[in-house]
Design an enzyme around this catalytic site. Structure first.
Site, mmCIF file in Angstrom:
data_model
loop_
_atom_site.group_PDB
_atom_site.id
_atom_site.type_symbol
_atom_site.label_atom_id
_atom_site.label_comp_id
_atom_site.label_asym_id
_atom_site.label_seq_id
_atom_site.Cartn_x
_atom_site.Cartn_y
_atom_site.Cartn_z
ATOM 1 N N LYS A 91 0.816 -1.200 0.000
ATOM 2 C CA LYS A 91 0.000 0.000 0.000
ATOM 3 C C LYS A 91 0.858 1.261 0.000
ATOM 4 O O LYS A 91 0.434 2.315 -0.454
ATOM 5 C CB LYS A 91 -0.897 0.038 1.221
ATOM 6 C CG LYS A 91 -1.943 -1.073 1.301
ATOM 7 C CD LYS A 91 -2.791 -0.849 2.569
ATOM 8 C CE LYS A 91 -3.830 -1.931 2.714
ATOM 9 N NZ LYS A 91 -4.576 -1.744 4.000
ATOM 10 N N ASP B 195 13.448 -0.160 1.551
ATOM 11 C CA ASP B 195 14.065 -0.084 2.876
ATOM 12 C C ASP B 195 15.423 -0.768 2.809
ATOM 13 O O ASP B 195 16.408 -0.189 2.365
ATOM 14 C CB ASP B 195 13.150 -0.735 3.909
ATOM 15 C CG ASP B 195 13.500 -0.338 5.333
ATOM 16 O OD1 ASP B 195 14.673 -0.032 5.589
ATOM 17 O OD2 ASP B 195 12.608 -0.335 6.183
ATOM 18 N N THR B 196 15.519 -2.024 3.209
ATOM 19 C CA THR B 196 16.801 -2.722 3.156
ATOM 20 C C THR B 196 17.142 -3.173 1.747
ATOM 21 O O THR B 196 18.287 -3.479 1.447
ATOM 22 C CB THR B 196 16.774 -3.968 4.053
ATOM 23 O OG1 THR B 196 15.795 -4.883 3.546
ATOM 24 C CG2 THR B 196 16.434 -3.605 5.486
ATOM 25 N N GLY B 197 16.170 -3.217 0.862
ATOM 26 C CA GLY B 197 16.377 -3.721 -0.485
ATOM 27 C C GLY B 197 16.060 -5.199 -0.609
ATOM 28 O O GLY B 197 15.921 -5.719 -1.716
ATOM 29 N N LYS B 198 15.909 -5.905 0.527
ATOM 30 C CA LYS B 198 15.618 -7.339 0.486
ATOM 31 C C LYS B 198 14.239 -7.602 -0.108
ATOM 32 O O LYS B 198 14.049 -8.542 -0.886
ATOM 33 C CB LYS B 198 15.713 -7.926 1.898
ATOM 34 C CG LYS B 198 17.123 -7.910 2.486
ATOM 35 C CD LYS B 198 17.127 -8.438 3.910
ATOM 36 C CE LYS B 198 18.523 -8.375 4.510
ATOM 37 N NZ LYS B 198 18.548 -8.824 5.935
ATOM 38 N N THR B 199 13.272 -6.761 0.272
ATOM 39 C CA THR B 199 11.931 -6.921 -0.279
ATOM 40 C C THR B 199 11.930 -6.715 -1.780
ATOM 41 O O THR B 199 11.293 -7.464 -2.528
ATOM 42 C CB THR B 199 10.960 -5.927 0.394
ATOM 43 O OG1 THR B 199 10.925 -6.178 1.790
ATOM 44 C CG2 THR B 199 9.562 -6.059 -0.177
ATOM 45 N N LYS C 207 16.366 3.913 2.095
ATOM 46 C CA LYS C 207 16.946 4.153 3.421
ATOM 47 C C LYS C 207 18.380 3.624 3.481
ATOM 48 O O LYS C 207 18.684 2.565 2.940
ATOM 49 C CB LYS C 207 16.115 3.462 4.503
ATOM 50 C CG LYS C 207 14.821 4.162 4.838
ATOM 51 C CD LYS C 207 14.164 3.489 6.050
ATOM 52 C CE LYS C 207 12.858 4.171 6.411
ATOM 53 N NZ LYS C 207 12.225 3.521 7.581
ATOM 54 N N ASP D 280 2.672 4.311 6.216
ATOM 55 C CA ASP D 280 1.854 4.178 7.413
ATOM 56 C C ASP D 280 2.629 3.611 8.591
ATOM 57 O O ASP D 280 3.745 3.101 8.453
ATOM 58 C CB ASP D 280 0.669 3.242 7.130
ATOM 59 C CG ASP D 280 1.092 1.778 7.117
ATOM 60 O OD1 ASP D 280 0.552 0.998 7.920
ATOM 61 O OD2 ASP D 280 1.963 1.407 6.297
#
Length: 225
Positions: free
Chosen positions: A77, A145-149, A173, A201
């Protein structure tokens, strides 16, 4: 803010880099929903700055991918507002120039956060059949974020053999455990702070906030699950 920003170019751009010591803007300088009074520390990136940067990304994408038939994959989202604004700016550029970018938009949802912590348990919803990507140029729009996703998502998308994949990320980040996987188009690189607003969120709150803000510790406690 100028002393706390760096614009990186060359190779994959890091976008506008916000330094670790950037304190943000006072909340008193901006309008925001008063039901979040006491829940925020500062305005980190004002809405107008987000809009200007998004338009620049749209121009870069047009320059690189113009005349390709692309599929924009909106990552829900958190990425819905960025994706919607990016698509609108690409559409406006297409209307007002001879350089067009035919595109369609599809949606998937990723969920990996509990409170303010990213977990290893990644859920991909709506990605069971992405066969419409086969032979097309795919451009996922997301928050990184970490890039893992992102790496997990790209591996899944690649299985459907798109012609090309280009990733647009509003935020990247700087985190100690980063995978080093950068989007092709980056809005802002920010310190490892938990930010909300502009569809980002905290347990489904703060999506109705236009600016990107830093949540306060009291705000985390108030909306913690």
């Amino acid at each position: 803010m100028a002393d706390d920003l760096t614009i990186q170019t060359g190779g994959k751009e890091r976008g506008i880099v916000i330094n670790d010591d950037w304190p943000g803007y006072s909340l008193e300088l901006f309008n925001y929903p008063k039901h979040y009074s006491g829940d925020l520390e500062c305005v980190y990136i004002p809405h107008g700055v987000i809009m200007d940067r998004t338009e620049r990304l749209a121009r870069n994408i047009m320059g690189d991918l113009g005349d390709h038939d692309i599929v924009v994959l909106c990552v829900l989202k958190a990425g819905y507002q960025f994706c919607a604004d990016l698509v609108e700016r690409i559409k406006a550029l297409s209307r007002n120039s001879d350089h067009t970018l035919p595109m369609s938009v599809n949606f998937i949802r990723l969920k990996s956060y509990v409170n303010d912590q990213s977990t290893e348990d990644l859920h991909i919803v709506g990605a069971e059949d992405l066969s419409f990507l086969t032979g097309k140029v795919s451009s996922p729009a997301a928050i990184v974020d970490t890039g893992k996703t992102m790496k997990t998502l790209l591996k899944h998308v690649e299985a459907f053999r798109p012609k090309m994949i280009k990733v647009a990320g509003l935020l990247v980040k700087r985190v100690p455990n980063s995978s080093g996987c950068l989007p092709d188009y980056v809005g802002f690189e920010i310190p490892n702070r938990f930010v909300v607003g502009y569809a980002l969120d905290y347990n489904e709150y703060f999506r109705d906030l236009n600016h990107i803000c830093v949540i306060s510790e009291s705000g985390k406690l108030k909306y913690k699950v």
